[in-house]
Design a protein around this motif. Structure first.
Motif, PDB file in Angstrom:
ATOM      1  N   VAL A 158     -10.299  -1.389   9.276  1.00 23.58           N
ATOM      2  CA  VAL A 158     -10.708  -1.451   7.899  1.00 23.58           C
ATOM      3  C   VAL A 158     -11.551  -2.854   7.681  1.00 23.58           C
ATOM      4  O   VAL A 158     -12.405  -2.578   6.980  1.00 23.58           O
ATOM      5  CB  VAL A 158      -9.440  -1.429   6.941  1.00 23.58           C
ATOM      6  N   GLU A 198      -5.630  -4.852   4.026  1.00 20.34           N
ATOM      7  CA  GLU A 198      -5.366  -4.096   2.528  1.00 20.34           C
ATOM      8  C   GLU A 198      -5.115  -5.089   1.460  1.00 20.34           C
ATOM      9  O   GLU A 198      -5.792  -4.760   0.463  1.00 20.34           O
ATOM     10  CB  GLU A 198      -4.092  -3.137   2.693  1.00 20.34           C
ATOM     11  N   HIS A 232      -4.977  -0.322  12.211  1.00 25.55           N
ATOM     12  CA  HIS A 232      -5.873   0.139  11.122  1.00 25.55           C
ATOM     13  C   HIS A 232      -6.292  -0.888  10.370  1.00 25.55           C
ATOM     14  O   HIS A 232      -7.739  -0.635   9.913  1.00 25.55           O
ATOM     15  CB  HIS A 232      -4.819   0.967  10.281  1.00 25.55           C
ATOM     16  N   ASP A 284       0.710  -1.124  -0.117  1.00 23.33           N
ATOM     17  CA  ASP A 284       0.076   0.131   0.078  1.00 23.33           C
ATOM     18  C   ASP A 284       0.895   1.027   0.060  1.00 23.33           C
ATOM     19  O   ASP A 284       0.969   1.804  -1.117  1.00 23.33           O
ATOM     20  CB  ASP A 284      -1.016  -0.159   0.901  1.00 23.33           C
ATOM     21  N   HIS A 326     -12.853   2.106   4.183  1.00 21.54           N
ATOM     22  CA  HIS A 326     -11.991   3.392   4.912  1.00 21.54           C
ATOM     23  C   HIS A 326     -12.992   4.121   5.400  1.00 21.54           C
ATOM     24  O   HIS A 326     -12.620   4.984   6.497  1.00 21.54           O
ATOM     25  CB  HIS A 326     -10.976   3.639   4.457  1.00 21.54           C
TER      26      HIS A 326
HETATM   27 ZN    ZN Z   1      -5.694   1.607   4.652  1.00 21.19          ZN
END
Ligand code: ZN
Ligand code: NAD
Length: 364
Positions: free
Chosen positions: A269, A185, A265, A137, A248
């Motif tokens: 998510v 992700e 995170h 990412d 997100h």
């Molecule tokens: Zn992210």
């Protein structure tokens, strides 16, 4: 080794993905004709494990390396730290022809990339991402920056790296929760654009969780390819790049409502993707079976066990999201595994129902 070329005309670059790449960094940067003097930014713990391999490889290729460390953690993404690094690099006699390398996760990539963007009005940057999140990412796309006390990523610049080398062997020393957070992700990339990636994650979950290098190389390659293709189509975040925000809108609200740092995170998510999928099912866009597959996979990766904020506070934070206009929240929705779509959501009740569908059994 796999190589993905990010085609941005003059600022295009290669992303190399493979095992044991850190020992070859010196050879890999040769075609770039960087200056002799190089700066290398990392954290002390990463210097101890990986620093000597990188420095030795660069020195073998004839470079002189100034190694600088910053403490781990989001706090290092600051203007103070950027200024300190700029001064240290000038004092070490790096000049306009020198280049900077960053060895670390998203914090090092964002901070190091930012320093490279501003020092002497811009010197080349080479990113050596060592977290899964950074490999799939943050190292792709050229966004760099630091935080202010007023908020995250408020100061920054677009500065594309000259090369990215993602060594999947480094992922073996990553903390379990950090690794799993990065998997969110990867699932996201599968969900928005690559059914085969999603299928691989399902089939190879055990090997991935055991951090088997070939399995990691494949998911990092497929995942980077998606981010690279989106960035190529939309370098400066006008429209298409928004698809990377799948999960997100709610994810950021979960993080903000709980207070940053309470859950990872990726865990936030993961919750956000479930809500986006539930909204998509309610609107008849996504088959229920695909939403169920998403839940099973996220659960398999241990991403659904974290605490949740109350539905009320979640809603407050969602509507105050910077992407919300007049209470209308722009949502990235799914048409099923591998396919994405966008829609404004203005009905609070619709959002409430989706949150209940997705997370209801987990609220007290
Ligand atoms: Zn992210
Ligand atoms: N530029 C972008 O497009 C973009 C995109 C997403 C996120 N980000 C930014 O990325 C940052 C988060 O990045 P992150 O999740 O990589 O966190 P991070 O860089 O803080 O790394 C997490 C922790 O893992 C340690 N670590 C890194 N590599 C390791 C390894 N191989 N072995 C053992 N420990 C290792 C680090 O020292 C740190 O303590 C945030 O600041 C976020 O804003 C940027």
């Amino acid at each position: 080794m796999d190589t993905i070329h990010l085609d941005l005309g003059n600022s295009g670059y290669d992303i190399h993905i493979g095992a044991d790449l850190l020992r070859q960094v010196g050879d890999m940067i040769q075609p770039l004709n960087l200056g002799r003097s190089l700066g290398l930014i990392t954290h002390p713990a990463l210097e101890a494990v990986y620093g000597s391999a990188v420095v030795a490889s660069l020195e073998r290729a004839g470079h002189v390396v100034t190694l600088l460390t910053v403490p781990p953690g989001e706090e290092s993404k600051s203007l103070d730290q950027a200024a300190r690094l700029c001064q240290a690099l000038v004092r070490a006699r790096l000049d306009r022809g020198s280049a900077l390398l960053g060895l670390g996760g998203g914090v090092i990539g964002d901070l190091g990339g930012f320093v490279a963007a501003i020092l002497y009005r811009g010197i080349p940057f080479v990113n050596l991402p060592t977290t899964l999140l950074a490999q799939v990412d943050s190292s792709v796309g050229g966004k760099t920056g630091v935080n202010l006390p007023e908020g995250k990523n408020l100061v920054g610049a677009f500065h594309q790296p000259r090369l990215v080398a993602a060594d999947v062997l480094t992922l073996r020393t990553l903390a379990e929760r950090e690794f799993r957070s990065g998997l969110a992700e990867v699932v996201k990339h599968g969900m928005i654009a690559d059914r085969v990636l999603f299928q691989r994650l399902e089939e190879q979950a055990d090997r991935i969780l055991a951090r088997d290098p070939p399995a990691l190389q494949e998911i990092v390659r497929r995942s980077c390819t998606i981010k690279a293709r989106v960035v190529e189509a939309d370098e400066r975040e006008a429209g298409l790049r928004a698809m990377l925000n799948f999960g997100h809108t709610v994810g950021h609200a979960v993080e903000a409502a709980l207070g940053y740092g309470v859950i990872t995170h990726g865990e936030a998510v993961a919750q956000g993707m479930l809500v986006a999928a539930a909204l998509s099912v309610r609107r008849g866009l996504c088959p229920e079976a695909d939403a169920a597959r998403l839940r099973v996979l996220l659960n398999r990766f241990g991403l659904l066990g974290a605490p949740l904020p109350s539905p009320q506070s979640l809603e407050t934070y969602m509507v105050s999201d910077k992407k919300a206009r007049d209470g209308v929240v722009q949502f990235v929705l799914t048409r099923g595994v591998g396919s994405v779509t966008f829609a404004p959501i203005s009905e609070r009740e619709e959002l409430r129902r989706a949150v209940r569908d997705a997370l209801g059994n987990r609220f007290q």
